[in-house]
Design a protein around this motif. Sequence first.
Motif, PDB file in Angstrom:
ATOM      1  N   LEU A 195     -20.235  79.361  -0.321  1.00  0.00           N
ATOM      2  CA  LEU A 195     -21.431  79.266  -0.766  1.00  0.00           C
ATOM      3  C   LEU A 195     -22.340  78.957   0.563  1.00  0.00           C
ATOM      4  N   CYS A 196     -21.912  78.282   1.103  1.00  0.00           N
ATOM      5  CA  CYS A 196     -22.773  77.958   2.787  1.00  0.00           C
ATOM      6  C   CYS A 196     -23.147  79.178   3.152  1.00  0.00           C
ATOM      7  N   LEU A 222     -13.863  71.249   9.955  1.00  0.00           N
ATOM      8  CA  LEU A 222     -15.356  70.941  10.331  1.00  0.00           C
ATOM      9  C   LEU A 222     -15.650  72.268  11.014  1.00  0.00           C
ATOM     10  N   GLN A 223     -14.947  72.593  11.916  1.00  0.00           N
ATOM     11  CA  GLN A 223     -15.520  73.876  12.809  1.00  0.00           C
ATOM     12  C   GLN A 223     -15.884  75.064  11.630  1.00  0.00           C
ATOM     13  N   LYS A 224     -14.785  75.263  10.814  1.00  0.00           N
ATOM     14  CA  LYS A 224     -15.210  76.369   9.746  1.00  0.00           C
ATOM     15  C   LYS A 224     -16.530  76.131   9.142  1.00  0.00           C
ATOM     16  N   THR A 225     -16.549  74.789   8.613  1.00  0.00           N
ATOM     17  CA  THR A 225     -17.820  74.262   7.958  1.00  0.00           C
ATOM     18  C   THR A 225     -19.110  74.707   8.502  1.00  0.00           C
ATOM     19  N   TYR A 226     -19.088  74.349   9.881  1.00  0.00           N
ATOM     20  CA  TYR A 226     -20.240  74.661  10.645  1.00  0.00           C
ATOM     21  C   TYR A 226     -20.321  76.084  10.783  1.00  0.00           C
ATOM     22  N   GLN A 227     -19.319  76.757  11.030  1.00  0.00           N
ATOM     23  CA  GLN A 227     -19.559  78.277  11.167  1.00  0.00           C
ATOM     24  C   GLN A 227     -20.163  78.994  10.074  1.00  0.00           C
ATOM     25  N   MET A 228     -19.958  78.503   8.787  1.00  0.00           N
ATOM     26  CA  MET A 228     -20.420  79.154   7.540  1.00  0.00           C
ATOM     27  C   MET A 228     -21.706  78.558   7.256  1.00  0.00           C
ATOM     28  N   GLY A 229     -22.466  77.715   8.144  1.00  0.00           N
ATOM     29  CA  GLY A 229     -23.825  77.494   7.901  1.00  0.00           C
ATOM     30  C   GLY A 229     -24.213  75.949   7.513  1.00  0.00           C
ATOM     31  N   ALA A 230     -22.955  75.387   7.241  1.00  0.00           N
ATOM     32  CA  ALA A 230     -23.478  73.840   6.885  1.00  0.00           C
ATOM     33  C   ALA A 230     -24.149  72.956   8.152  1.00  0.00           C
ATOM     34  N   ASP A 231     -24.959  72.034   7.768  1.00  0.00           N
ATOM     35  CA  ASP A 231     -25.639  71.317   8.791  1.00  0.00           C
ATOM     36  C   ASP A 231     -24.898  69.864   8.914  1.00  0.00           C
ATOM     37  N   ASP A 232     -24.114  69.436   8.111  1.00  0.00           N
ATOM     38  CA  ASP A 232     -23.388  68.202   8.033  1.00  0.00           C
ATOM     39  C   ASP A 232     -22.407  67.902   7.218  1.00  0.00           C
ATOM     40  N   PHE A 233     -21.628  66.906   7.249  1.00  0.00           N
ATOM     41  CA  PHE A 233     -20.484  66.705   6.470  1.00  0.00           C
ATOM     42  C   PHE A 233     -20.372  65.348   6.074  1.00  0.00           C
ATOM     43  N   ILE A 234     -19.901  64.792   4.875  1.00  0.00           N
ATOM     44  CA  ILE A 234     -19.367  63.634   4.309  1.00  0.00           C
ATOM     45  C   ILE A 234     -18.154  63.319   3.896  1.00  0.00           C
ATOM     46  N   PRO A 235     -17.466  62.547   4.502  1.00  0.00           N
ATOM     47  CA  PRO A 235     -16.055  62.335   4.311  1.00  0.00           C
ATOM     48  C   PRO A 235     -15.612  61.734   2.964  1.00  0.00           C
ATOM     49  N   LYS A 236     -14.570  62.297   2.201  1.00  0.00           N
ATOM     50  CA  LYS A 236     -14.425  61.652   0.926  1.00  0.00           C
ATOM     51  C   LYS A 236     -13.401  60.557   1.262  1.00  0.00           C
ATOM     52  N   PRO A 237     -13.391  59.379   0.473  1.00  0.00           N
ATOM     53  CA  PRO A 237     -14.135  59.233  -0.941  1.00  0.00           C
ATOM     54  C   PRO A 237     -15.626  58.744  -0.243  1.00  0.00           C
ATOM     55  N   ILE A 238     -16.553  59.218  -1.222  1.00  0.00           N
ATOM     56  CA  ILE A 238     -17.882  58.887  -1.053  1.00  0.00           C
ATOM     57  C   ILE A 238     -18.509  57.571  -1.294  1.00  0.00           C
ATOM     58  N   THR A 239     -19.163  56.795  -0.242  1.00  0.00           N
ATOM     59  CA  THR A 239     -19.478  55.457  -0.488  1.00  0.00           C
ATOM     60  C   THR A 239     -20.965  55.690  -0.654  1.00  0.00           C
ATOM     61  N   GLU A 240     -21.485  55.012  -1.383  1.00  0.00           N
ATOM     62  CA  GLU A 240     -23.085  54.827  -1.728  1.00  0.00           C
ATOM     63  C   GLU A 240     -23.867  54.665  -0.368  1.00  0.00           C
ATOM     64  N   ASP A 241     -23.578  53.584   0.478  1.00  0.00           N
ATOM     65  CA  ASP A 241     -24.244  53.402   1.699  1.00  0.00           C
ATOM     66  C   ASP A 241     -24.217  54.727   2.520  1.00  0.00           C
ATOM     67  N   LYS A 242     -23.154  55.331   2.689  1.00  0.00           N
ATOM     68  CA  LYS A 242     -23.202  56.432   3.774  1.00  0.00           C
ATOM     69  C   LYS A 242     -23.855  57.767   3.173  1.00  0.00           C
ATOM     70  N   LEU A 243     -23.736  57.945   1.960  1.00  0.00           N
ATOM     71  CA  LEU A 243     -24.417  59.124   1.257  1.00  0.00           C
ATOM     72  C   LEU A 243     -25.913  58.859   1.318  1.00  0.00           C
ATOM     73  N   ILE A 244     -26.515  57.728   0.776  1.00  0.00           N
ATOM     74  CA  ILE A 244     -27.849  57.457   0.969  1.00  0.00           C
ATOM     75  C   ILE A 244     -28.462  57.509   2.189  1.00  0.00           C
ATOM     76  N   ASN A 245     -27.717  57.109   3.177  1.00  0.00           N
ATOM     77  CA  ASN A 245     -27.944  56.665   4.493  1.00  0.00           C
ATOM     78  C   ASN A 245     -28.226  58.274   5.081  1.00  0.00           C
ATOM     79  N   LYS A 246     -27.435  59.037   4.858  1.00  0.00           N
ATOM     80  CA  LYS A 246     -27.093  60.535   5.254  1.00  0.00           C
ATOM     81  C   LYS A 246     -28.336  61.159   4.683  1.00  0.00           C
ATOM     82  N   VAL A 247     -28.688  61.118   3.316  1.00  0.00           N
ATOM     83  CA  VAL A 247     -29.690  61.848   2.621  1.00  0.00           C
ATOM     84  C   VAL A 247     -31.019  61.651   3.317  1.00  0.00           C
TER      85      VAL A 247
END
Length: 574
Positions: A195-196, A222-247
Amino acid sequence: MKGYCLVNSQSLRRHLHAYFETFNIEHLFIEVETIFETNFRKQLPDFIAIELEQHIVDPVKLNRLMKTLFSDPVDVIVLTSESSTSFDDIEKGFFKINIKTSEELSDGFKTYLSIKNLYMQEKLTKENDISALKRILFVDDSQLQQKQIKMIFKNTGYHIVFASNGVEALKMIEQTMPSLVITDIHMPEMDGYTLCKKIREKYRDSDLPIIVTTSTVEESTLQKTYQMGADDFIPKPITEDKLINKVNRYFDTKNRHEKILVVDDSLMIQNVLKLGIMRNGYHVLVASDGKEGLETAIREKPDVIISDIYMPIMDGYEMIAAIRNTPEIKHTPCIIMSSTDGKYNQKLAESLGVEKYFVKPFQLDYVLHQIEYYIVEKYKEYMMENKYMLSTINSLIKALEERDSGTKGHTERVTIFSGKIAEQLNLPKEEIEKIIMAAKLHDIGKIGIKDSILLKNEELTAAEYQIIKDHCKMGWGILAPIKSLDSILPMIYHHHERYDGHGYPDGLEGEAIPLGARIIAVADTFDAIISDRPYRKGRSVKIASEIIEENIHKQFCPVAAKAFLEVLKSLKEI
């Protein structure tokens, strides 16, 4: 601005070098083989110029190659003396410049930069419009994960749409471009990696941010993620604080409002600087002489000013001297850029409070770094100022309520009620926070009213009532110096307006009154009705509710009043 040149003709090389040096355009003459070297791919140029008559490489093939090598578009400038050549579509990555004479060469690059700036401005405007929608596409095949995300983003002001795999996500992007994509990696039909890659291939000109969610935080993943065009990542499990701050961080960066003023009588220099600065998300203003620069600075109040020295009508030194004598802009950071390299000039600039003196040619990256530094420092100063000012204001609020025991707790209750109304209306989290702050400060202007009037138990005279009414204007005067409170000042100033237009201070009517002020007006009146006063006992919540309901469309905004009545129903105790 940076460009590479595939040029064999020595005379053309000399012309280009002289021209680029004059207008501070970074450039490098390269051979075809250099394009395929690894280091070349790491240095993203703005353009690559090719001398057509030398048949070095076919421009169409070169254009395709640039799109393959770089995720961002790189223009192919075709240098030719053939007037019939039709490489002049900047949107397709081509631009033709005639090299028969040095004048045509100069005019060609001026036109290219003007068109490029216009194209970039339109692109940024479009991206800002998309970003303003705050539409986030979340891609994950887990229904449970989608429900969690829906709960996290409730009442945040972000609009969340969902797709269950990459194929579905691409169709949704094609229909309506989102402001941000958050995608899982492992999904049926099309995974997150693909998709990226597909997004970056199909929407090359878009700066659409992509964040990948992953439960495997390994270097290879992570290397493959960035190579495919992603800008950033969020580790799972997703927490509210981390996700909202990142966005929030992505949207804060995208919607920068800092203004940079460029003052130079050279249109070419203006365009070179404007293009480079715009690409970093800043809003760029331009002026062609010191007089125009001063007028623009007073009107627009830029965050940083970049100026040449020698210009018609008013030179850079005169302009900066005038800026330093203009109170509202006297502290604006000023950068000088000049081809004059001398101790006298630099000392003169220093005496005028110029923060940095660049000698042409200079690297634009250094200028951008300096701009960023001043913006960050200014933000730190604002935060420090606000910290102390708000601390002082909180003390004033406490002192105000200590003066009048009859209104003790009033500010706190109005603040709570206003926040509840805003939440009931499902306003964005940022807007709710502003309304809460405005409610907290809504009566601050009363600190300037004499006790003999503020605490009077008998009926006020017309003159005394007018003084009480002036507390809205006094509040504005107290809070206006705090720049970060600019957006809430209208709510404080207008919280005694009436929906029917018979309020004060300006007699605004209906939706001309800021929504925050309409909300505070309901909460303020309700608390005044139910609270004891020296001249009367407080009334019941039931009677107060009836008074609010009876005065909808008269004193109160129907939207705010009805929301408050719903809030009262849900509260077990007041």
